[in-house]
Design an enzyme around this catalytic site. Sequence first.
Site, PDB file in Angstrom:
ATOM      1  N   GLY A   7      -1.431 -27.568 -20.184  1.00  0.00           N
ATOM      2  CA  GLY A   7      -0.540 -26.352 -21.180  1.00  0.00           C
ATOM      3  C   GLY A   7       0.893 -26.180 -20.723  1.00  0.00           C
ATOM      4  N   ALA A   9       3.727 -27.093 -21.679  1.00  0.00           N
ATOM      5  CA  ALA A   9       4.628 -26.934 -22.577  1.00  0.00           C
ATOM      6  C   ALA A   9       4.877 -25.528 -23.155  1.00  0.00           C
ATOM      7  CB  ALA A   9       4.807 -27.803 -23.924  1.00  0.00           C
ATOM      8  N   GLY A  10       3.746 -24.712 -22.596  1.00  0.00           N
ATOM      9  CA  GLY A  10       3.621 -23.280 -23.161  1.00  0.00           C
ATOM     10  C   GLY A  10       4.679 -22.394 -22.435  1.00  0.00           C
ATOM     11  N   ARG A  11       4.720 -21.146 -22.849  1.00  0.00           N
ATOM     12  CA  ARG A  11       5.988 -20.181 -22.308  1.00  0.00           C
ATOM     13  C   ARG A  11       5.656 -20.141 -20.495  1.00  0.00           C
ATOM     14  NH1 ARG A  11       4.928 -17.828 -27.273  1.00  0.00           N
ATOM     15  NH2 ARG A  11       3.046 -16.860 -26.634  1.00  0.00           N
ATOM     16  N   MET A  12       4.136 -19.814 -20.385  1.00  0.00           N
ATOM     17  CA  MET A  12       3.822 -19.717 -18.824  1.00  0.00           C
ATOM     18  C   MET A  12       4.007 -21.224 -18.437  1.00  0.00           C
ATOM     19  SD  MET A  12       3.596 -16.959 -17.759  1.00  0.00           S
ATOM     20  CE  MET A  12       2.967 -17.293 -16.083  1.00  0.00           C
ATOM     21  N   THR A  99      -6.149 -15.559 -20.494  1.00  0.00           N
ATOM     22  CA  THR A  99      -6.696 -14.406 -21.079  1.00  0.00           C
ATOM     23  C   THR A  99      -7.630 -14.720 -22.196  1.00  0.00           C
ATOM     24  OG1 THR A  99      -4.862 -12.988 -21.757  1.00  0.00           O
ATOM     25  CG2 THR A  99      -5.278 -12.799 -19.566  1.00  0.00           C
ATOM     26  N   ASN A 123      -3.848 -11.034 -14.183  1.00  0.00           N
ATOM     27  CA  ASN A 123      -2.415 -10.735 -14.116  1.00  0.00           C
ATOM     28  C   ASN A 123      -2.390 -11.060 -12.670  1.00  0.00           C
ATOM     29  OD1 ASN A 123       0.081  -9.480 -13.201  1.00  0.00           O
ATOM     30  ND2 ASN A 123      -0.160  -8.616 -15.458  1.00  0.00           N
ATOM     31  N   HIS A 154       2.991  -5.472 -25.133  1.00  0.00           N
ATOM     32  CA  HIS A 154       3.338  -6.610 -24.653  1.00  0.00           C
ATOM     33  C   HIS A 154       4.186  -7.357 -25.925  1.00  0.00           C
ATOM     34  CE1 HIS A 154       0.316  -6.937 -21.705  1.00  0.00           C
ATOM     35  NE2 HIS A 154       0.749  -7.779 -21.138  1.00  0.00           N
ATOM     36  N   HIS A 155       4.833  -8.454 -25.756  1.00  0.00           N
ATOM     37  CA  HIS A 155       5.929  -9.154 -26.581  1.00  0.00           C
ATOM     38  C   HIS A 155       4.878  -9.317 -27.989  1.00  0.00           C
ATOM     39  CE1 HIS A 155       3.549 -12.795 -25.559  1.00  0.00           C
ATOM     40  NE2 HIS A 155       3.636 -12.348 -24.234  1.00  0.00           N
ATOM     41  N   LYS A 158       1.929 -12.316 -28.361  1.00  0.00           N
ATOM     42  CA  LYS A 158       0.587 -12.281 -27.560  1.00  0.00           C
ATOM     43  C   LYS A 158      -0.641 -12.061 -28.938  1.00  0.00           C
ATOM     44  CE  LYS A 158      -1.973  -9.991 -23.940  1.00  0.00           C
ATOM     45  NZ  LYS A 158      -2.091 -11.365 -23.374  1.00  0.00           N
TER      46      LYS A 158
END
Length: 266
Positions: A7, A9-12, A99, A123, A154-155, A158
Site C-alpha cells: 500500500g 502509494a497510500g497516505r501512510m 484499522t 495507533n 479525524h480527517h 477516514k
Amino acid sequence: MKIGIVGCAGRMGRLLVAEVLAGPGCELAGGSERPDSPALGQDVAVLGGGQPSGLKVTDDARALFAAADVIADFTMPAATVFHAGLAAETGTAMVIGTTGLGPQHQAAIDILARKAAVVQAANMSIGVNLLLGLTAQVAKALGEEFDIEILEMHHRHKVDAPSGTALALGKAAAAGRGVDFDAVAQRARDGHTGARRRGDIGFASLRGGDVVGDHTVLFAGEGEQLALTHKATSRAVLAKGAIRAATWVAGRTPGLYSMRDVLGLA
Ligand code: NAD
C-alpha cells in the site's frame, strides 16, 4: 534491515517510504499496491519524496515479502489478512497498522501470527500508547460511579468509526474495570436512547478537515470530570512508530506483539 511497504502509494504508505529512506540501518525492499492502482510502475522512493531508486511499485506482494526482512501494512482489512497469509507462508515479519478490522479478519490474523512475528497496533504513536496505560489505570481507580465517554476526531477521508484507537482506549478502560468490553460498549447513539446505563463505555466520532487524530477519554462523575487527551499534529509520528516497530520485530519469534511490547511498556 530490508523493509517493504504494501500500500506504498497510500497516505501512510508514502510516509512509511519516507521514514525507511531516512532511517539509519534501514533499506527499502520495495513497495506494492492493489492491481488497479495508478501508482503501479512508479518509483517507490519517489512516492516517499526521495530520489529515484529503480524500485518500481508492483502488484506482486508475494515477491515483495520474499525480498524483505519485514513488511509494513497500512492498507485495508481484507488486503491485510491476505498479506498476513504471505507473512505466514514466507516467515517474513510484519507490522500491521490497518484499522477497521472485523472479528473474522482479527481471528485470521491471530492464527497466521503463529507462523510469523507480527506487531499490530491501532495507533503507533508513543503518546497514545502511554494514554492506553493511563486509561486502564484511571478506569480502575475511579470505578463505575464515573461514566466513561471516548471522543475522537479525524480527517474527512477516514472510512471507519469509531477509530481503531478509540476502540483500543475503550478496551483498555474495560480491562481496567475488569469488565467485558463488548457488553458495555455503546458505539453510537441516535434518537430516543433512554437514560445512560451505568457502566457503559460510550463513543462519539467527529469527522472533518485534516485532523490527524484527536482522542479524549472522559471520566464524568457527580461534581467532577477528568479528561485525558492526546492530539497528533503530524501523521509522520505514526510512520516513525511503525518503522521503530519494524526494526524491533524483524527476527523475533513468531507471535502477535503490541506497540507496548515494542516500547517496553508491557
Ligand atoms: P489510504 O487509503 O490513503 O491508503 C491505503 C492504501 O492501501 C491505498 O494506496 C490502497 O491502494 C492500498 N491498498 C489497498 N488494497 C491493497 C492491496 N490488496 N495491496 C496493496 N495495496 C493495497 O489510507 P491511509 O490513510 O494510508 O490508511 C490506511 C490504513 O491505516 C487505515 O486502516 C487507517 O485507519 C490505518 N492507519 C493506522 C495508523 C496507526 O498508527 N496504526 C495510522 C494511520 C492510519
